[in-house]
Scaffold this motif. Structure first.
Motif, PDB file in Angstrom:
ATOM      1  N   MET A   9       0.837  -1.205   0.000  1.00 16.03           N
ATOM      2  CA  MET A   9       0.000   0.000   0.000  1.00 16.03           C
ATOM      3  C   MET A   9       0.864   1.245   0.000  1.00 16.03           C
ATOM      4  N   LYS A  10       0.297   2.315  -0.528  1.00 17.55           N
ATOM      5  CA  LYS A  10       0.960   3.610  -0.535  1.00 17.55           C
ATOM      6  C   LYS A  10       0.027   4.658   0.072  1.00 17.55           C
ATOM      7  N   PRO A  67      -1.571  10.884  -7.111  1.00 17.56           N
ATOM      8  CA  PRO A  67      -2.358   9.940  -7.921  1.00 17.56           C
ATOM      9  C   PRO A  67      -3.669   9.560  -7.236  1.00 17.56           C
ATOM     10  N   ALA A  68      -4.700   9.340  -8.044  1.00 17.84           N
ATOM     11  CA  ALA A  68      -6.042   9.105  -7.520  1.00 17.84           C
ATOM     12  C   ALA A  68      -6.137   7.854  -6.667  1.00 17.84           C
ATOM     13  N   ASP A  69      -5.238   6.881  -6.890  1.00 15.02           N
ATOM     14  CA  ASP A  69      -5.315   5.636  -6.121  1.00 15.02           C
ATOM     15  C   ASP A  69      -4.453   5.657  -4.862  1.00 15.02           C
ATOM     16  N   VAL A  70      -3.923   6.833  -4.498  1.00 21.66           N
ATOM     17  CA  VAL A  70      -3.088   6.977  -3.303  1.00 21.66           C
ATOM     18  C   VAL A  70      -3.832   7.825  -2.274  1.00 21.66           C
ATOM     19  N   PRO A  71      -4.239   7.249  -1.155  1.00 23.56           N
ATOM     20  CA  PRO A  71      -4.925   8.039  -0.131  1.00 23.56           C
ATOM     21  C   PRO A  71      -4.026   9.126   0.447  1.00 23.56           C
ATOM     22  N   SER A 107      -8.040  11.828  -4.936  1.00 24.15           N
ATOM     23  CA  SER A 107      -7.572  10.892  -3.911  1.00 24.15           C
ATOM     24  C   SER A 107      -8.520  10.863  -2.722  1.00 24.15           C
ATOM     25  N   ILE A 139      -8.982   2.683  -0.044  1.00 22.86           N
ATOM     26  CA  ILE A 139      -8.427   2.562  -1.398  1.00 22.86           C
ATOM     27  C   ILE A 139      -9.527   2.088  -2.359  1.00 22.86           C
TER      28      ILE A 139
END
Length: 345
Positions: free
Chosen positions: A1-2, A63-67, A88, A345
């Motif tokens: 995870m990021k 990036p949209a997939d990084v909380p 995000s 996520i």
């Protein structure tokens, strides 16, 4: 995870909220959650229009997939529409509502509460340090219970000095020189027990010059200059030494969302005198005596009990040490927040 952890200004400031965030950032990386630090303008919670624009641009670049984990100052005052337009998912670290700070004008408090209510509505999830803060956000800020996670602060092992506490007994207080910490109440309480042997130290940097000067003047007016020392901010080894030298920890706070300094005192087995407010009863429990906030007579009476009765002081010291041994680590805290990251996520 990021994840990205967005914090305004210097994250290494020695206040409970910033210590929490710096420790969580480090611990997330240590447990395998790749978490990048994003430094935002330091004007929050009063950002200029330019700083708000710079903040939203920096967050939009993630990036949209990084909380994005947001410091409470940012999460409480971010432009709600700007936050809603970010791709995000946003996770707030809310230590306590900004509008509940002691010393605010009614207009300022109301403005901050309304801003924070609107801003928190844009969060995918909110992380808080205590059940008290979670309940308050549900009751007063319209958040759903399932969108809040309690992640109590972790603690490092505090080395203790085997030497006995100093004489006369040291009453230690640690807290920013700000109205909410109630140092004026503590000074007034100490003035009522000058017949007992004690000395006191108040550790913490000044939040503002006016508060600092008022406290110094109050100390002089009460004739306590020779018995009460304002030591300013101390580094960790020096602060540990003061905990080891103390016989009693006292903080006449008006409100705490958790109160990390109580955990440090309990790690050292110090009996505590504080106030029955906010999350303090949950944090301190049976480790000390709690009185109503803003009541110097009650606070002084509790100090007198502790100083005059060795058996009572020993009783609370044992309870304090037991609670200190049960405190979580920062990895424990980070694992809770990692679960939140996984959920959004």
């Amino acid at each position: 995870m990021k994840a990205v952890f967005a914090i305004p200004g210097d994250m290494h400031r020695k206040t409970g909220g910033f210590i929490y965030e710096a420790e969580v950032l480090a611990a997330l990386n240590q447990i395998g959650v790749q978490t990048t630090h994003l430094e935002l303008p330091d004007s929050f919670p009063d950002p200029t229009p330019d700083d708000m624009a710079r903040t939203l641009a920096a967050l939009a670049a993630v990036p949209a997939d990084v909380p994005i984990i947001l410091d409470g100052f940012v999460a409480g005052t971010i432009d709600p529409q700007g936050a809603a337009n970010l791709a995000s998912p946003l996770i707030s670290i809310t230590h306590h509502p900004l509008g509940y700070e002691t010393g605010l004008t009614p207009a300022r408090a109301s403005m901050l509460i309304n801003m924070e209510r609107a801003a928190l509505a844009q969060m995918a999830h909110v992380v808080v340090p205590s059940p008290h803060t979670a309940a308050m956000l549900c009751a007063n800020f319209g958040l759903a219970e399932h969108n809040i996670t309690v992640a109590p602060p972790g603690f490092r092992c505090v080395p203790t000095d085997p030497a006995p506490p100093q004489k006369p007994p040291l009453i230690l207080c640690v807290g920013l020189l700000a109205p909410r910490k109630g140092h004026d109440t503590l000074l007034a309480a100490l003035a009522g027990i000058v017949d007992l042997p004690w000395c006191a130290e108040i550790v913490g940097k000044a939040h503002d010059v006016e508060t600092r000067d008022a406290l110094l003047q109050q100390r002089a007016d009460l004739g306590l200059t020779s018995r009460v020392t304002f030591t300013g901010e101390l580094d960790r080894p020096a602060l540990n030494a003061r905990f080891s030298a103390a016989s009693l920890f006292a903080l006449a706070t008006h409100y705490e969302g958790y109160g990390m300094v109580f955990g440090e005192a309990m790690q050292c087995g110090l009996p505590i005198v504080s106030c029955n407010t906010g999350a303090v009863p949950h944090t301190v429990g049976d480790a000390g005596i709690l009185v109503p906030p803003g009541d110097p007579l009650a606070f002084g009476a509790a100090l007198r009990q502790m100083l005059s009765d060795p058996n009572l002081r020993s009783h609370y010291a044992k309870s304090s040490a037991a609670k200190g041994r049960a405190l979580p680590t920062w990895h424990d805290t980070a694992r809770i927040i990692a679960n939140v990251i996984g959920r959004v996520i």
